[in-house]
Design an enzyme around this catalytic site. Structure first.
Site: not given
Ligand code: AGP
Length: 615
Positions: A2, A27, A74, A100-101, A488, A492, A495, A511, A610
């Protein structure tokens, strides 16, 4: 997350607040609202969707007044509706608040306030407004600036969780109370009034003189003065700071890129992911969104985790956790494959769709297929109200806040957090002992601080990353729970740096892939202390015998690692199942700094989006 804007001064507040909300759009949000005080009346306008919708409404309703607050929401508690949008009011509709929270104990507060309190929204924030209003009712006589402040302080002492809030009351004109606990708030000192915001971005147009509130502080702001207190109502002296950021830097809160900011967000948002979702005394997790009875949970014979890309690697960590803790056969299915296979799905199958955006087309289509075949279908997503969240029959929001960089970082670790909690919740139903559950939860509570220990070594990681920025290829290898970490790390790097990389289980190199190794082909080994450590050491020795440069992630205290690696990065130790939460942070920083060394646009890498909302 938020966004909050406030203004008190001599200028018309409406355009300042609307423009301020626009500066906070980055945000992420799904609804917005504004409230402006004119004498003893407060006018409020809210709308779902874009700020422009709110601006049009505000223009129509002509909101006079030079004091006001505004908010972009948000969604965390409650769907995306006008009723859930801030600002919220108390029962008497005299007090108006933006927040906010997360109020963790909002249920207890609601119960304590009693049934005479009628709510118009599903939000925890409205309950907070009612709580403050109740304390105002208890204060004697006419409401003054002091009794208003004391009522806010009393209410906030009852809150568990986080808040950044601004509140005003129609009976105390030209007076804003600002409070912070865990959600940042900045107060700009202008020549024509005071500006309040969640970060410095919106106020750069008016002033660079700012006061940063600390947790537990309350600021009482009139048109010409500002006083700061703590929750014990003791005066706190604050200094005015000069910010040097430009607009873009302010959005990144001083970080060079959103990706770096989001890597550093992880300790905080990890706490948001787990907050209120476990009970240490019971040694278990409570993810209410699962929306399954214990009988239904016992009926689950197989779990399928459906995802794409980074979300699938987070799901692979979940696989190890579900099988180790709950003893339930678990598989990870890449969504684009699942939907075209003939998956064996039935009413004893629990399918999780794991997705940051909640909009990935392949994942969504796969979940629809699973639903058609009668499985329990649940979501583990970041974006509230997203399609996957709406189409599944329950699930859990990962509370990572908006993830703006294309390369996923904080969403990955929060997905892993939620999957570990689900594995524990199922495990404690079946075979995990109380002591094990307690130990795991204590270990989870230590993760944010251990993540910070790693973030504090960013400069050392940066130095190492620069050494490897000019190689054309790299392997990432790991065993057991560290194999998903290797996957991962590899995605990273490739990309955002465009360096070709692949990930393999440590035992697989011999192998075939080992044919590629040479002094020009470094290997990144994840060799933290766990049950497969000795095996992993042997794999690294095989690599070294082929003259490939070796980079290692090793456990703090493992001094022998230096014998095996040209460069070693150390990570704090934790329970084996939780180790990916820490090892991955090193890989995120490594990839980020390699890409920066190569001058890449790390937030917007070429060819990528995204959210992949097409097949
Ligand atoms: C992660 O760094 C990538 N941007 C990508 O693999 C992403 O994880 C994948 O597209 C899935 O997205 P989702 O989590 O929004 O479903």
């Amino acid at each position: 997350m938020c966004g909050i804007i406030g203004y008190i001064g001599e200028k018309n507040a409406s355009p300042i607040l609307i423009q301020g909300l626009r500066k906070l759009e980055y945000r992420g949000y799904d609804s917005a609202g504004v409230a402006i005080q004119d004498g003893d009346t407060i006018a409020r306008v809210r709308s779902v969707g874009k700020i422009e919708n709110l601006a049009a409404r505000a223009a129509t309703e002509k909101l006079p007044g030079t004091v006001g607050i505004a908010h972009t929401r948000w969604a965390t508690h409650g769907g995306v509706t006008e009723e859930n949008a801030h600002p919220h009011t108390d029962q008497s509709e005299s007090l108006v608040l933006v927040h906010n929270g997360i109020v963790e104990n909002y249920r207890e507060i609601k119960e304590q306030l009693g049934s005479e309190h009628i709510y118009n929204s599903e939000t925890d924030s409205e309950i907070l407004a009612h709580l403050i209003g109740e304390h105002i009712k208890e204060s004697d006589g006419k409401l003054t600036e002091e009794s208003f402040r004391l009522a806010v302080e009393c209410a906030l002492k009852e809150v568990r969780g986080t808040y950044g809030l601004v509140v005003m009351h129609k009976d105390v004109p030209d007076y804003l109370i600002v409070a912070r606990m865990g959600s940042p708030l900045v107060i700009g000192v202008g020549t024509d009034g005071y500006y309040i915001a969640s970060d410095a971005t919106p106020m750069l147009a008016y002033t660079k003189k700012v006061i940063f509130l600390e947790d537990g502080e309350i600021a009482c702001v009139s048109k010409t003065d500002m006083q700061t207190f703590n929750l014990k109502d003791e005066c706190v002296v604050k200094c005015v700071e000069e910010i040097e950021w430009n607009q873009e830097q302010a959005e990144k809160q001083g970080y060079e890129d959103f990706m770096l900011k989001e890597i550093h967000d992880q300790p905080t948002v990890f706490e948001d992911a787990i907050r209120g979702r476990f009970n240490v005394e019971e040694g278990t997790a409570h993810l209410g969104g699962l929306n399954m009875t214990e009988e239904e949970m016992h009926s689950v014979k197989r779990i399928v985790l459906i995802a794409c890309g980074t979300a699938s690697y987070a799901s692979m960590v979940g696989k190890y956790a579900f099988e180790r803790l709950a003893g339930i056969p678990t598989e990870v299915d890449v969504a684009s494959e699942f939907r075209y296979r003939d998956p064996i799905i039935d009413k004893h199958t629990l399918v999780f769709g794991v997705s940051q955006s909640g909009e990935t087309a392949d994942t969504l289509a796969a979940l629809r297929e699973a639903k058609r075949k009668g499985a329990f279908v649940r979501g583990i997503v970041n974006v509230v109200g997203s399609t996957i969240a709406r189409e599944t029959d329950g699930g859990t929001y990962i509370h990572a806040g908006p993830e703006l960089a294309v390369a996923s970082t904080k969403a990955y670790t929060n997905m892993v957090a939620i999957l570990l909690l689900y594995a524990l919740q199922f495990g404690r139903l079946k075979r995990v002992a109380l002591a094990t559950g307690e130990r795991m939860l204590h270990a989870l509570l230590e993760i944010p601080q251990k993540m910070n220990e790693i973030l504090d070594t960013a400069e050392q990681i940066k130095t190492i990353a620069k050494v490897y920025a000019n190689y054309d290829h790299m392997f990432f290898i790991g065993r057991g729970i560290n194999y998903p970490v290797a996957l991962e790390g590899s995605i990273k790097l490739k990309e955002i740096s465009y360096i070709h990389s692949e990930a393999y289980p440590g035992g697989e190199l011999k192998h075939g892939p080992m044919a590629l190794l040479s002094e020009d082909f470094p290997v990144f080994g994840i060799m933290t202390k766990d049950q497969l450590y000795d095996k992993m050491r042997s794999n690294i020795e095989e690599v070294r015998a082929r003259k490939a440069p070796v980079i290692l992630i090793a456990s703090q205290g493992d001094d022998t690692a230096k014998e095996l690696g040209e460069h070693v990065m150390y990570t704090p130790k934790t329970m084996e199942l939780l180790q990916p939460l820490l090892n991955t942070v090193i890989l995120q920083l490594f990839s980020y700094y390699v890409a920066k060394e190569l001058g890449r646009d790390v937030d917007r890498p070429r060819n990528l989006a995204k959210s992949v909302t097409v097949e």
